[in-house]
Scaffold this motif. Structure first.
Motif, PDB file in Angstrom:
ATOM      1  N   GLY A 105      33.653  55.234  36.464  1.00 63.55           N
ATOM      2  CA  GLY A 105      33.992  56.188  37.504  1.00 63.55           C
ATOM      3  C   GLY A 105      34.843  55.580  38.613  1.00 63.55           C
ATOM      4  O   GLY A 105      35.698  56.254  39.181  1.00 63.55           O
ATOM      5  N   MET A 106      34.618  54.318  38.911  1.00 66.18           N
ATOM      6  CA  MET A 106      35.424  53.649  39.921  1.00 66.18           C
ATOM      7  C   MET A 106      36.836  53.400  39.442  1.00 66.18           C
ATOM      8  O   MET A 106      37.766  53.361  40.225  1.00 66.18           O
ATOM      9  N   VAL A 107      36.984  53.227  38.149  1.00 69.85           N
ATOM     10  CA  VAL A 107      38.274  52.889  37.562  1.00 69.85           C
ATOM     11  C   VAL A 107      39.098  54.118  37.244  1.00 69.85           C
ATOM     12  O   VAL A 107      40.327  54.094  37.253  1.00 69.85           O
ATOM     13  N   HIS A 108      38.450  55.245  36.992  1.00 69.44           N
ATOM     14  CA  HIS A 108      39.123  56.463  36.574  1.00 69.44           C
ATOM     15  C   HIS A 108      40.159  56.932  37.595  1.00 69.44           C
ATOM     16  O   HIS A 108      39.908  57.002  38.773  1.00 69.44           O
ATOM     17  N   VAL A 109      41.333  57.247  37.082  1.00 64.92           N
ATOM     18  CA  VAL A 109      42.410  57.781  37.911  1.00 64.92           C
ATOM     19  C   VAL A 109      42.846  59.099  37.307  1.00 64.92           C
ATOM     20  O   VAL A 109      43.182  59.186  36.130  1.00 64.92           O
TER      21      VAL A 109
END
Length: 128
Positions: A121-125
């Motif tokens: 979720g932190m990486v998702h763009v």
């Protein structure tokens, strides 16, 4: 040169051999913690080290102090090994651009985060 101690000897300020930059070291939770102050000014190094130590203590009190490797640690190791890993199978420009993306975007954002705390979720763009 010698060492300088602050905060009642809780933090040691010192220089490594062949370096003009001051380092700070403290012992907390039975472990040694070290950081570069990134300055050759002893006064600035002491101020930096004091702030750093209080930040460490704060993290310790709320259970966020971890000796786990950070994203920055892993990224630096990756940068050391990436060119060799690709074994010339990647264009040198691609390798250079990959390293630039890490240094300019990913390390500033994820750098101090422990690897286990980085989620998909932190990486998702969202590119829409």
């Amino acid at each position: 040169m010698g060492s300088h101690y602050i905060l009642g000897d809780k933090v040691r300020i010192y220089r490594r051999e062949n370096s003009s930059v001051w380092q700070a070291q403290a012992r907390l939770e039975g472990k040694k913690w070290r950081v570069s102050t990134k300055t050759d000014s002893l006064t600035q190094a002491k101020e930096f080290a004091e702030d750093w130590y209080f930040e460490l203590r704060g993290k310790s009190r709320v259970g966020q102090l971890t000796a786990e490797r950070t994203f920055a640690d892993a990224a630096k190791q990756f940068l050391l090994e990436y060119e060799a890993i690709t074994n010339g199978e990647r264009n040198p420009r691609y390798v250079k651009d990959h390293a630039a993306r890490l240094r300019n975007h990913l390390i500033p954002y994820f750098g101090d985060k422990p690897l286990s705390q980085i989620t998909a979720g932190m990486v998702h763009v969202d590119l829409r």
